[in-house]
Design a protein around this motif. Structure first.
Motif, PDB file in Angstrom:
ATOM      1  N   ASN A   1     -17.455  73.936 -15.044  1.00 42.45           N
ATOM      2  CA  ASN A   1     -16.452  74.644 -14.248  1.00 42.45           C
ATOM      3  C   ASN A   1     -17.016  75.090 -12.903  1.00 42.45           C
ATOM      4  OD1 ASN A   1     -14.408  74.373 -16.142  1.00 42.45           O
ATOM      5  ND2 ASN A   1     -14.963  76.267 -17.207  1.00 42.45           N
TER       6      ASN A   1
ATOM      7  N   GLU B   1     -19.552  73.970 -20.699  1.00 46.11           N
ATOM      8  CA  GLU B   1     -18.273  74.129 -20.014  1.00 46.11           C
ATOM      9  C   GLU B   1     -18.378  75.105 -18.853  1.00 46.11           C
ATOM     10  OE1 GLU B   1     -15.480  72.430 -20.236  1.00 46.11           O
ATOM     11  OE2 GLU B   1     -16.556  71.157 -21.661  1.00 46.11           O
TER      12      GLU B   1
ATOM     13  N   GLU C   1     -21.862  77.032 -25.442  1.00 49.14           N
ATOM     14  CA  GLU C   1     -20.714  77.116 -24.535  1.00 49.14           C
ATOM     15  C   GLU C   1     -21.121  76.963 -23.066  1.00 49.14           C
ATOM     16  OE1 GLU C   1     -17.707  77.175 -25.762  1.00 49.14           O
ATOM     17  OE2 GLU C   1     -18.554  77.264 -27.782  1.00 49.14           O
TER      18      GLU C   1
END
Length: 487
Positions: A93, A89, A86
């Motif tokens: 961001n 991401e 993960e």
């Protein structure tokens, strides 16, 4: 040695994003030093530097992400991948919050997507990797249009164009579906202009060119010439030494053990990768140091967490024992069948050998390995000691002709090499061995590069594609099609 497309792409990534494409002026002092240590594969040191400053900006996020991805690529530890997948991401961001008017806004996003695309390929998530490449490509295209003088975009997009331009025709529909377009000529021109420029990007571009010319364009001799331009100071980098060893081996320029990748002490802060041991095993095997090769392949298997290259490592262990006339060498073939997977061509071929167990002629195998390592005199002595009368099957008779052709070719005796290549093709007929298609490929290279006969070169490149089945069909067809695109 053939590391396979996935590992090749991983190596491309390590170099590509290993040198973050922005000027040092945009780094804080700690980030600049951390980047230097990352390029030298001192990841723990880099982590400490970044943690000490705790800057928490886009560059900080990018460098930390780079460290993580490099850890994944070098260890291929599945539990780490599952725990950290993960992070892509999260990093994106953080970067998206940065100045949208900066040329680095899209560029850094594209680089992170490429990083994780390589990781996804390693774990077999090919479709997800393709989507990441698609988005990265379009981000770089947008950046090129908005900031045409921004060198990092030109470097990265140029490399993508070369890699995508080499994709076989049968997969071109896939690129069109994703809106991707390769262009080898344009991509090389971009990369070469940067390699020759006196900029901070010159070294990384030179190293990338070495890999591209070796593994994409199959021109390791040209890669060696690029390598000569790399400064002596850069050779202190473990990554640079690794690339030089790879290219030297592919070009057949090994000389005894002096090309071994000398690894630093375990307590010196350098990251350890089992692929370093794998490479050293290959170098030893090609130079005839079978005991030492056995040692390095065992180290690779002891520390490697991935599934690719496992079968091939056991096959190479078999070779090192078998060529040393050790009993029970076949036990490694049993392990080859029971362990690893067959996602890449090397492992598929290793498993097929382990199943069939049609042992090659031992002297021919030694000649093959010595030729690949660049020990041409020893290889020629080996084939000269083989009498055609002692060869019991047609395959060995064909291979003897082929081995003579390869050695003569490597020695620069091109007329004699052509004669034996042509005899290889004639004797092979329609037999499903790779000797004839590869003989045709090598003839095409000679007519293109040495004899300057474009028509004959095209004819032989096309002939490669006419052979319906052989163990290296995918890779040989890919090389022929890539060469045809450039003629």
């Amino acid at each position: 040695m053939k590391l396979g497309m996935v590992t090749y792409l991983a190596l491309i990534w390590i170099l590509w994003v290993g040198t973050p494409s922005y000027t040092y002026a945009q780094f804080s002092p700690h980030q600049s030093l951390a980047y230097q240590e990352i390029l030298n594969l001192k990841l723990k040191t880099a982590e400490v530097m970044l943690a000490k400053e705790n800057k928490k900006d886009a560059i900080d996020a990018y460098l930390k992400n780079y460290i993580l991805v490099l850890q994944l690529l070098t260890s291929q530890h599945d539990s780490l991948f599952q725990a950290k997948k993960e992070q892509e991401e999260i990093t994106l961001n953080q970067i998206k919050k940065w100045n949208r008017k900066s040329a680095y806004h899209r560029f850094l996003q594209a680089e992170v997507k490429i990083q994780w695309a390589i990781v996804k390929l390693m774990w077999g998530e090919n479709l997800a990797a393709a989507w990441s490449i698609k988005r990265a490509y379009h981000l770089l295209e947008e950046n090129e249009q908005l900031y045409p003088d921004f060198l990092p975009t030109k470097k990265s997009l140029g490399l993508l164009r070369v890699v995508l331009g080499s994709v076989p025709e049968k997969y071109q529909w896939f690129l069109q579906l994703f809106g991707l377009e390769g262009n080898i000529k344009q991509g090389l021109a971009d990369m070469q202009s940067l390699a020759e420029a006196n900029t901070i990007f010159s070294l990384e571009t030179q190293l990338l060119l070495m890999l591209v010319q070796t593994y994409v364009l199959n021109e390791p001799a040209q890669a060696i010439q690029v390598g000569i331009a790399v400064s002596n100071t850069s050779k202190n980098s473990l990554l640079t030494r690794f690339v030089h060893a790879l290219v030297s081996m592919k070009a057949g320029k090994l000389q005894g053990g002096d090309k071994l990748l000398m690894l630093p002490a375990s307590d010196s802060g350098f990251i350890y990768s089992p692929f370093f041991d794998y490479l050293n095993g290959e170098i030893c095997l090609l130079s005839g140091s079978y005991e030492q090769a056995n040692h390095f392949y065992k180290l690779f298997l002891a520390h490697y967490q991935g599934k690719n290259y496992v079968k091939n490592a056991y096959y190479r262990l078999f070779l090192s024992d078998w060529l040393s006339d050790k009993p029970q060498a076949s036990r490694y073939l049993d392990s080859c069948l029971s362990k690893g997977q067959t996602q890449i061509e090397l492992d598929k071929n290793a498993e097929n050998f382990a199943k069939q167990r049609n042992l090659p002629h031992k002297a021919l195998m030694k000649a093959r390995l010595l030729t690949d390592g660049g020990f041409y005199e020893k290889a020629w002595q080996a084939v000269q000691q083989i009498s055609e009368k002692e060869l019991s099957n047609q395959k060995d008779k064909i291979e003897l002709l082929y081995r003579k052709a390869r050695i003569l070719d490597k020695q620069g005796k091109y007329e004699d090499a052509c004669h034996f290549y042509q005899k290889t093709i004639a004797l092979s007929g329609n037999l499903p061995y790779y000797f004839a298609p590869n003989a045709a490929l090598q003839l095409a290279y000679l007519y293109r590069d040495v004899f300057k006969d474009k028509n004959l070169a095209v004819s032989y490149f096309k002939k490669v594609l006419t052979y319906p089945q052989h163990e290296y069909k995918n890779s040989l067809d890919h090389k022929a099609k890539t060469a045809l695109k450039r003629l």
